[in-house]
Design a protein around this motif. Structure first.
Motif, short mmCIF file in Angstrom:
data_model
loop_
_atom_site.label_atom_id
_atom_site.label_comp_id
_atom_site.label_asym_id
_atom_site.label_seq_id
_atom_site.Cartn_x
_atom_site.Cartn_y
_atom_site.Cartn_z
N TYR A 22 0.82 -1.21 0.00
CA TYR A 22 0.00 0.00 0.00
C TYR A 22 0.86 1.27 0.00
CZ TYR A 22 -3.17 3.65 1.61
OH TYR A 22 -3.88 4.81 1.74
N GLU A 23 1.93 1.27 0.78
CA GLU A 23 2.76 2.48 0.87
C GLU A 23 3.36 2.83 -0.48
OE1 GLU A 23 2.88 -0.11 2.86
OE2 GLU A 23 2.04 0.77 4.70
N ASP A 24 3.78 1.83 -1.25
CA ASP A 24 4.35 2.10 -2.57
C ASP A 24 3.28 2.61 -3.53
OD1 ASP A 24 6.71 1.19 -1.54
OD2 ASP A 24 6.67 -0.75 -2.56
N LEU A 25 2.09 2.01 -3.47
CA LEU A 25 1.01 2.46 -4.34
C LEU A 25 0.59 3.88 -3.99
CD1 LEU A 25 -1.24 -0.75 -4.45
CD2 LEU A 25 0.41 0.03 -6.16
N LEU A 26 0.52 4.19 -2.72
CA LEU A 26 0.14 5.53 -2.29
C LEU A 26 1.18 6.55 -2.78
CD1 LEU A 26 -1.77 7.34 -0.61
CD2 LEU A 26 -0.27 6.90 1.36
N ALA A 27 2.46 6.21 -2.66
CA ALA A 27 3.50 7.12 -3.14
C ALA A 27 3.37 7.35 -4.63
CB ALA A 27 4.88 6.57 -2.79
N GLY A 28 3.10 6.28 -5.40
CA GLY A 28 2.92 6.43 -6.83
C GLY A 28 1.71 7.28 -7.18
N LEU A 29 0.65 7.14 -6.40
CA LEU A 29 -0.54 7.95 -6.61
C LEU A 29 -0.23 9.43 -6.40
CD1 LEU A 29 -3.75 7.90 -6.95
CD2 LEU A 29 -3.80 8.05 -4.45
N ARG A 30 0.45 9.74 -5.33
CA ARG A 30 0.74 11.14 -5.00
C ARG A 30 1.72 11.77 -5.99
NH1 ARG A 30 2.57 11.79 0.93
NH2 ARG A 30 1.81 13.92 0.62
N ARG A 31 2.59 10.94 -6.60
CA ARG A 31 3.55 11.45 -7.58
C ARG A 31 2.96 11.58 -8.98
NH1 ARG A 31 7.45 7.78 -5.03
NH2 ARG A 31 6.98 6.29 -6.68
#
Length: 391
Positions: free
Chosen positions: A220-229
């Protein structure tokens, strides 16, 4: 489209002043240079962005849509550029910012150049010129690693979001010209991959046979970072509620709960089930950092079994791996009821007759708070909402 940033600024100046001549004056370029910039931009767009009649250079429908996206893209980028050094708003180029993003991600000039398909000196020169114009270093060398400064991190994130918005602008223009354009990048959490996402993708493909789709999975943390970027357009799966960061918005689609499952013929199926009967059997549980695991632990406390011995524990986020492990052993699995519905219907898994109180959790989509979806992305979200109402 990969338009020149200066051309984009001239285009916005045309919208603001009403004429190419006014835009040339506002951007401190010659009128022929401004006209040439507009011609190149329209050639890349593949359709007129401005009306070129005697009444001035007002925008076409495509020009208005394009301008709306540009203001979002450059507004975000210019704020970050100006915070590093005001002159960067005028001097920074797309090539320099692309190099900055690549070096920030790779933390190495050679790796960054390889990813971009460029020569290492070209990438090094682009970043060095950006640092020169900024009047400050953007990276600190730490052995072989190029460690980005805080300014570089913020600027790289803003540039990536800007470029994502420009991709959205190209998709908008494609829609106006009557063709499918753009792509949708979906971050898929475990539940969505087996329930709602396959149905949504199938329905979307029926309606939009040519739109590019990409599904990304991971923690989830990686997906969230990709979403925000700006690398991912939306996430689908268990919501965190409240959203972990203020720039992300969550929307519930449906509610799911957890169920305990075992293989057919498991010893626990031979007699009435009690909480104490679970003692001594090995478990397959969601990872400790997931909402499912938190709901499971809370349910055990509610059942009066918070200290239930679990002599062997496997943490697993894969329904397929869980199914195979359960088939081969006497493990007890904890999984989403909807996620296990196909295996239960086929008889591959059997639900245990023990409800997990309070394990209901919202499943939905997450996106950037200021996200402005393209027509294709809005259609995909509408399909998700319709599917959620039926679950």
């Amino acid at each position: 489209m990969t338009p020149n940033l200066r051309h984009l600024r001239v285009f916005l100046a045309v919208l603001d002043t009403g004429t190419v001549t006014g835009a040339a004056r506002a951007c401190h370029v010659s009128q022929p240079a401004a006209s040439q910039a507009m011609a190149r931009l329209e050639a890349e767009a593949g359709l007129p962005l401005l009306n070129h009649g005697r009444d001035g250079a007002g925008p076409t429908e495509a020009g208005r849509a394009f301008g709306r996206r540009l203001r979002r893209a450059l507004g975000r980028l210019d704020a970050a550029l100006g915070a590093v050094a005001p002159r960067l708003v005028l001097t920074a180029t797309r090539a320099q910012l692309t190099a900055l993003i690549a070096v920030r991600d790779a933390e190495n000039f050679t790796l960054a150049a390889h990813r971009l398909g460029l020569a290492q000196p070209s990438v090094h020169r682009a970043v060095t010129q950006l640092e020169s114009d900024a009047g400050r270093p953007l990276f600190q060398r730490n052995g072989r690693r190029m460690q980005p400064t805080r300014a570089a991190e913020v600027l790289a994130d803003a540039a990536r979001l800007c470029f994502s918005e420009l991709d959205q602008a190209a998709a908008d223009l494609g829609e106006i010209s009557g063709r499918e354009a753009g792509r949708i990048v979906i971050g898929a959490m475990p539940l969505s991959r087996s329930i709602v996402l396959p149905r949504a993708l199938a329905e979307f493909r029926r309606l939009r046979p040519s739109t590019a789709l990409s599904v990304v999975d991971g923690p989830y943390e990686d997906l969230l970072a990709g979403l925000r970027r700006g690398e991912i357009d939306l996430l689908i799966g268990a919501l965190r509620q409240p959203a972990p960061v203020p720039d992300v918005t969550e929307e519930r689609l449906f509610t799911d709960d957890l169920v305990l499952v075992a293989r057919p013929g498991h010893p626990l199926l031979a007699a009435p089930l009690t909480v104490s009967a679970l003692t001594g059997f090995p478990w397959i549980l969601p990872r400790a950092d997931t909402p499912s695991r938190a709901h499971f632990e809370q349910a055990l406390v509610a059942l009066g079994a918070g200290d239930l011995p679990r002599p062997a524990l496997i943490e697993c986020g894969s329904a397929i791996l869980m199914r195979e492990l359960l088939r081969l052993s006497d493990h007890i699995g904890c999984i989403s009821r909807l996620q296990a519905s196909a295996e239960i219907a086929l008889g591959a898994l059997v639900p245990l007759d023990l409800a997990l109180p309070g394990s209901a959790r919202p499943i939905g989509l997450s996106h950037r708070a200021d996200w402005l979806p393209t027509a294709a992305q809005a259609r995909f979200v509408a399909i998700l909402r319709a599917l959620g109402q039926g679950l």
